[in-house]
Motif scaffolding. Structure first.
Motif, PDB file in Angstrom:
ATOM      1  N   ARG A  25       0.831  -1.079  -0.041  1.00 34.14           N
ATOM      2  CA  ARG A  25      -0.003  -0.420   0.108  1.00 34.14           C
ATOM      3  C   ARG A  25       0.853   1.385  -0.045  1.00 34.14           C
ATOM      4  N   ALA A  26       0.494   2.198  -0.578  1.00 31.71           N
ATOM      5  CA  ALA A  26       1.335   3.192  -1.218  1.00 31.71           C
ATOM      6  C   ALA A  26       0.657   4.583   0.156  1.00 31.71           C
ATOM      7  N   PRO A  27       2.201   4.866   0.689  1.00 39.45           N
ATOM      8  CA  PRO A  27       2.188   5.403   2.242  1.00 39.45           C
ATOM      9  C   PRO A  27       1.767   6.835   1.937  1.00 39.45           C
ATOM     10  N   ARG A  28       0.593   7.002   2.908  1.00 38.24           N
ATOM     11  CA  ARG A  28      -0.451   8.313   3.202  1.00 38.24           C
ATOM     12  C   ARG A  28      -0.211   9.257   3.856  1.00 38.24           C
ATOM     13  N   GLY A  29      -0.292  10.243   3.672  1.00 40.00           N
ATOM     14  CA  GLY A  29      -0.054  10.994   4.675  1.00 40.00           C
ATOM     15  C   GLY A  29      -1.347  11.665   5.193  1.00 40.00           C
ATOM     16  N   VAL A  30      -0.692  13.361   5.948  1.00 40.62           N
ATOM     17  CA  VAL A  30      -1.880  13.267   7.127  1.00 40.62           C
ATOM     18  C   VAL A  30      -3.628  13.228   6.793  1.00 40.62           C
ATOM     19  N   LEU A  31      -2.953  14.133   5.016  1.00 47.25           N
ATOM     20  CA  LEU A  31      -4.742  14.614   4.987  1.00 47.25           C
ATOM     21  C   LEU A  31      -5.093  13.105   4.442  1.00 47.25           C
ATOM     22  N   GLY A  32      -4.229  12.541   3.721  1.00 50.02           N
ATOM     23  CA  GLY A  32      -4.625  11.222   2.882  1.00 50.02           C
ATOM     24  C   GLY A  32      -5.606  10.510   3.593  1.00 50.02           C
ATOM     25  N   ARG A  33      -4.913  10.181   5.103  1.00 47.45           N
ATOM     26  CA  ARG A  33      -5.326   9.911   6.523  1.00 47.45           C
ATOM     27  C   ARG A  33      -6.796   9.788   7.082  1.00 47.45           C
ATOM     28  N   SER A  34      -6.740  11.369   6.765  1.00 41.74           N
ATOM     29  CA  SER A  34      -7.940  12.206   7.740  1.00 41.74           C
ATOM     30  C   SER A  34      -8.820  11.848   6.773  1.00 41.74           C
ATOM     31  N   LEU A  35      -8.545  12.574   5.293  1.00 43.41           N
ATOM     32  CA  LEU A  35      -9.788  12.608   3.995  1.00 43.41           C
ATOM     33  C   LEU A  35     -10.806  10.716   3.973  1.00 43.41           C
ATOM     34  N   SER A  36     -10.127   9.714   4.659  1.00 47.22           N
ATOM     35  CA  SER A  36     -10.220   8.337   4.110  1.00 47.22           C
ATOM     36  C   SER A  36     -10.889   8.164   5.589  1.00 47.22           C
ATOM     37  N   GLY A  37     -10.376   8.640   6.562  1.00 48.14           N
ATOM     38  CA  GLY A  37     -11.280   9.249   8.290  1.00 48.14           C
ATOM     39  C   GLY A  37     -12.739   9.387   8.146  1.00 48.14           C
ATOM     40  N   LEU A  38     -12.352  10.389   7.086  1.00 45.37           N
ATOM     41  CA  LEU A  38     -13.731  11.064   6.997  1.00 45.37           C
ATOM     42  C   LEU A  38     -14.957  10.313   6.408  1.00 45.37           C
TER      43      LEU A  38
END
Length: 97
Positions: A25-38
């Protein structure tokens, strides 16, 4: 099944782990993790498991990357079929005469 050749690591380079010679899995930054959670909160979707490159993912990539070529490819195939039919008619007429 698609083998992990030189082509796939080049196409999916952000997922290729050269040290271990495998896809991850490609590493995700803070924004990517936040959008995924949202997204999971808003839609109720659960986190999906990682799917390494396969035929379906390669097809999606090709459609996205080469999508503008599709109408031309269809027109080209149509022209080839029409040309082949015309050549067949001409050769039959020559055989008959």
């Amino acid at each position: 099944m698609i083998a992990a050749t030189e082509l796939l690591p080049a196409i999916f380079k952000n997922e290729w782990d050269a040290q271990n010679a495998q896809f991850r899995r490609a590493p995700r930054g803070v924004l990517g993790r936040s959008l995924s959670g949202l997204k999971s909160v808003l839609t109720g979707d659960e986190k999906r498991d990682y799917t390494p490159p396969n035929r379906q993912r390669l097809s999606i990539f090709m459609d996205d990357a080469l999508g503008f070529v599709a109408p031309f490819a269809v027109a080209y195939r149509w022209a080839l079929r029409r040309g082949g039919q015309a050549a067949n008619r001409t050769s039959r007429k020559l055989e008959q005469s």
